[in-house]
Design a protein around this motif. Structure first.
Motif, PDB file in Angstrom:
ATOM      1  N   THR A  17       0.964  -1.174  -0.272  1.00 13.99           N
ATOM      2  CA  THR A  17       0.151  -0.021   0.098  1.00 13.99           C
ATOM      3  C   THR A  17       0.922   1.408  -0.150  1.00 13.99           C
ATOM      4  O   THR A  17       1.939   1.314   0.491  1.00 13.99           O
ATOM      5  CB  THR A  17      -0.952   0.102   1.346  1.00 13.99           C
ATOM      6  OG1 THR A  17      -0.215   0.347   2.153  1.00 13.99           O
ATOM      7  CG2 THR A  17      -1.761  -1.153   1.354  1.00 13.99           C
ATOM      8  N   THR A  19       0.165   3.804   1.841  1.00 16.91           N
ATOM      9  CA  THR A  19       0.293   4.308   3.289  1.00 16.91           C
ATOM     10  C   THR A  19       1.522   3.645   4.021  1.00 16.91           C
ATOM     11  O   THR A  19       2.230   4.687   4.598  1.00 16.91           O
ATOM     12  CB  THR A  19      -0.794   3.950   3.900  1.00 16.91           C
ATOM     13  OG1 THR A  19      -2.170   4.759   3.304  1.00 16.91           O
ATOM     14  CG2 THR A  19      -0.841   4.533   5.108  1.00 16.91           C
ATOM     15  N   ARG A  20       1.599   2.329   3.821  1.00 24.25           N
ATOM     16  CA  ARG A  20       2.710   1.593   4.464  1.00 24.25           C
ATOM     17  C   ARG A  20       4.154   2.071   3.859  1.00 24.25           C
ATOM     18  O   ARG A  20       5.245   2.365   4.441  1.00 24.25           O
ATOM     19  CB  ARG A  20       2.490   0.313   4.524  1.00 24.25           C
ATOM     20  CG  ARG A  20       1.367  -0.204   5.429  1.00 24.25           C
ATOM     21  CD  ARG A  20       1.573  -1.801   5.818  1.00 24.25           C
ATOM     22  NE  ARG A  20       0.880  -2.417   4.549  1.00 24.25           N
ATOM     23  CZ  ARG A  20       0.059  -3.033   4.162  1.00 24.25           C
ATOM     24  NH1 ARG A  20      -0.955  -2.671   5.316  1.00 24.25           N
ATOM     25  NH2 ARG A  20      -0.163  -3.906   3.190  1.00 24.25           N
ATOM     26  N   GLN A  29       2.011  10.606   1.795  1.00 23.13           N
ATOM     27  CA  GLN A  29       1.592   9.800   1.013  1.00 23.13           C
ATOM     28  C   GLN A  29       1.571  10.329  -0.403  1.00 23.13           C
ATOM     29  O   GLN A  29       1.506   9.624  -1.565  1.00 23.13           O
ATOM     30  CB  GLN A  29       0.144   9.078   1.310  1.00 23.13           C
ATOM     31  CG  GLN A  29       0.127   8.439   2.558  1.00 23.13           C
ATOM     32  CD  GLN A  29      -1.191   7.911   2.798  1.00 23.13           C
ATOM     33  OE1 GLN A  29      -2.287   7.692   2.246  1.00 23.13           O
ATOM     34  NE2 GLN A  29      -1.682   7.976   4.421  1.00 23.13           N
ATOM     35  N   THR A  33       2.623   8.871  -3.992  1.00 20.37           N
ATOM     36  CA  THR A  33       1.635   8.575  -5.058  1.00 20.37           C
ATOM     37  C   THR A  33       2.129   9.514  -6.285  1.00 20.37           C
ATOM     38  O   THR A  33       2.045   9.104  -7.626  1.00 20.37           O
ATOM     39  CB  THR A  33       0.265   9.144  -4.584  1.00 20.37           C
ATOM     40  OG1 THR A  33      -0.159   8.442  -3.695  1.00 20.37           O
ATOM     41  CG2 THR A  33      -0.614   9.078  -5.774  1.00 20.37           C
ATOM     42  N   ARG A  50      -4.717  -1.947  -9.119  1.00 27.10           N
ATOM     43  CA  ARG A  50      -5.330  -1.769  -7.857  1.00 27.10           C
ATOM     44  C   ARG A  50      -6.097  -3.061  -7.378  1.00 27.10           C
ATOM     45  O   ARG A  50      -6.642  -3.671  -8.253  1.00 27.10           O
ATOM     46  CB  ARG A  50      -6.260  -0.586  -7.661  1.00 27.10           C
ATOM     47  CG  ARG A  50      -5.522   0.729  -7.917  1.00 27.10           C
ATOM     48  CD  ARG A  50      -6.573   1.785  -7.424  1.00 27.10           C
ATOM     49  NE  ARG A  50      -5.819   2.913  -7.089  1.00 27.10           N
ATOM     50  CZ  ARG A  50      -4.976   3.417  -6.294  1.00 27.10           C
ATOM     51  NH1 ARG A  50      -5.224   2.665  -5.172  1.00 27.10           N
ATOM     52  NH2 ARG A  50      -4.501   4.643  -6.041  1.00 27.10           N
ATOM     53  N   GLN A  51      -5.984  -3.576  -6.178  1.00 29.36           N
ATOM     54  CA  GLN A  51      -6.638  -4.833  -5.633  1.00 29.36           C
ATOM     55  C   GLN A  51      -7.189  -4.587  -4.292  1.00 29.36           C
ATOM     56  O   GLN A  51      -6.652  -4.645  -3.369  1.00 29.36           O
ATOM     57  CB  GLN A  51      -5.619  -5.974  -5.581  1.00 29.36           C
ATOM     58  CG  GLN A  51      -6.288  -7.320  -5.495  1.00 29.36           C
ATOM     59  CD  GLN A  51      -5.349  -8.231  -5.543  1.00 29.36           C
ATOM     60  OE1 GLN A  51      -4.201  -8.207  -5.266  1.00 29.36           O
ATOM     61  NE2 GLN A  51      -5.579  -9.459  -6.263  1.00 29.36           N
ATOM     62  N   GLY A  52      -8.440  -4.139  -4.488  1.00 29.05           N
ATOM     63  CA  GLY A  52      -8.967  -3.670  -2.892  1.00 29.05           C
ATOM     64  C   GLY A  52      -8.317  -2.284  -2.672  1.00 29.05           C
ATOM     65  O   GLY A  52      -8.388  -1.410  -3.209  1.00 29.05           O
ATOM     66  N   ARG A  53      -8.041  -2.467  -1.548  1.00 28.82           N
ATOM     67  CA  ARG A  53      -7.028  -1.178  -0.921  1.00 28.82           C
ATOM     68  C   ARG A  53      -5.817  -1.115  -1.297  1.00 28.82           C
ATOM     69  O   ARG A  53      -4.985  -0.136  -1.025  1.00 28.82           O
ATOM     70  CB  ARG A  53      -7.327  -1.049   0.707  1.00 28.82           C
ATOM     71  CG  ARG A  53      -8.710  -1.047   1.122  1.00 28.82           C
ATOM     72  CD  ARG A  53      -8.912  -0.498   2.546  1.00 28.82           C
ATOM     73  NE  ARG A  53     -10.066  -0.036   2.936  1.00 28.82           N
ATOM     74  CZ  ARG A  53     -10.423   0.040   4.316  1.00 28.82           C
ATOM     75  NH1 ARG A  53      -9.457   0.138   5.245  1.00 28.82           N
ATOM     76  NH2 ARG A  53     -11.589   0.519   4.589  1.00 28.82           N
ATOM     77  N   GLY A  54      -5.209  -2.431  -1.630  1.00 31.67           N
ATOM     78  CA  GLY A  54      -3.788  -2.641  -1.897  1.00 31.67           C
ATOM     79  C   GLY A  54      -3.354  -2.311  -3.377  1.00 31.67           C
ATOM     80  O   GLY A  54      -4.406  -1.938  -4.201  1.00 31.67           O
ATOM     81  N   LEU A  55      -2.195  -2.665  -3.648  1.00 34.61           N
ATOM     82  CA  LEU A  55      -1.772  -2.540  -5.175  1.00 34.61           C
ATOM     83  C   LEU A  55      -0.921  -4.081  -5.298  1.00 34.61           C
ATOM     84  O   LEU A  55      -0.142  -4.344  -4.395  1.00 34.61           O
ATOM     85  CB  LEU A  55      -0.719  -1.193  -5.310  1.00 34.61           C
ATOM     86  CG  LEU A  55      -1.523  -0.187  -5.046  1.00 34.61           C
ATOM     87  CD1 LEU A  55      -0.286   1.097  -5.088  1.00 34.61           C
ATOM     88  CD2 LEU A  55      -2.510   0.221  -6.257  1.00 34.61           C
TER      89      LEU A  55
END
Length: 295
Positions: A17, A19-20, A29, A33, A50-55
């Protein structure tokens, strides 16, 4: 810029992600990005899906990942090497000296304190050592020449009176003190041109109007020592450089005080370099009182 963008790519690929990844990199962030978007738009590729909230990595991202991983490992190795050099856990310091007498204790202390640093000691006359310093063939140099040069850092580390050294069987050996005129009937042993000891000797004799009966040029202080031991003649030698030997006598001059100063030099632009700066910290600073001449 490319390296910063690749770092963001690498962090996101590992963390999953933005964020992490931003937390790991210590940036915001939007910064992460923005760097990813710049990288993708510049080369017209898609690095993540993109896969849900992750990448997750795209095919292009997966092909790029091993290359970037090697780059990050190399950067880590470079940082480790630089940190080791800064901490003096490795490296090479090249010291040039006119002789071991004024600098060897500093070399010993440096070697003891920084055992990971390789030390190289080169011996030569004053002019050759200064030339080697300017040509970056050595890092620090000792010289008897006092140069006022804005490109050079200089510190006086010693001051020695010159004494007359003769064989114990020489006609002058029994004298307690000598005058420069007393040297006239004898053979004078001189170092090679470029030696400060030679220059000081010749200047003092010229000022006193003394001309030795004969002059022999001997190319090193070790050869001078052997020549005196063979009773080939006498020589003027700085007090600290006079070798201890039962067949040698060191005599002071009553009518002249010939001082040889020894200086430590480095290029001023290189003075902050840790290898050099730590050596300068350990080196002595001579006071105004020269070392005593032996009796």
């Amino acid at each position: 810029m490319l390296v910063a963008e690749l770092k963001s790519f690498y962090a996101v690929a590992r963390c999953g992600t933005v964020t992490r990844a931003a937390t790991q990199l210590g940036v915001s962030q939007p910064t992460v990005t923005g760097q990813l978007r710049q990288l993708e738009s510049r080369y017209g590729i898609e690095l993540f899906h993109r896969q849900g909230r992750g990448l997750r990595l795209s095919d292009a991202g997966q092909r790029l990942m091993p290359l970037v991983e090697r780059l990050m490992q190399q950067e880590s190795e470079i940082e480790f090497r630089l940190r080791d050099a800064s901490d003096l856990r490795e490296g090479n310091l090249r010291v040039g000296a006119t002789g071991p007498f004024y600098i060897m204790e500093t070399v010993r202390q440096y070697n003891q304190r920084y055992p990971g640093v390789d030390l190289n000691l080169t011996i030569g006359n004053s002019q050759s050592m200064l030339a080697a310093l300017r040509e970056y063939r050595i890092d620090v140099a000792t010289s008897s020449f006092e140069l006022d040069d804005p490109q050079l850092y200089r510190r006086r580390i010693a001051a020695d009176p010159l004494c007359v050294v003769v064989h114990r069987e020489h006609a002058l050996a029994a004298r307690a003190q000598l005058r420069l005129a007393d040297l006239a009937p004898y053979t004078l042993l001189l170092r090679e041109p470029g030696s400060m000891t030679r220059q000081l000797t010749e200047d003092a004799l010229a000022q006193a109007g003394v001309t030795p009966a004969r002059v022999l040029e001997i190319g090193s202080r070790e050869s001078i020592r052997q020549a005196v031991l063979c009773n080939l003649g006498l020589s003027l030698i700085p007090a600290r450089e006079i070798p201890a030997h039962p067949h040698l006598a060191a005599l002071t001059l009553a009518d002249a005080r010939i001082l040889m100063h020894e200086y430590l030099y480095c290029l001023r632009e290189r003075q902050p370099v840790q290898l050099i700066a730590r050596f300068l910290e350990l080196a002595p600073t001579a006071d105004d009182t020269p070392s005593s001449a032996p009796h």
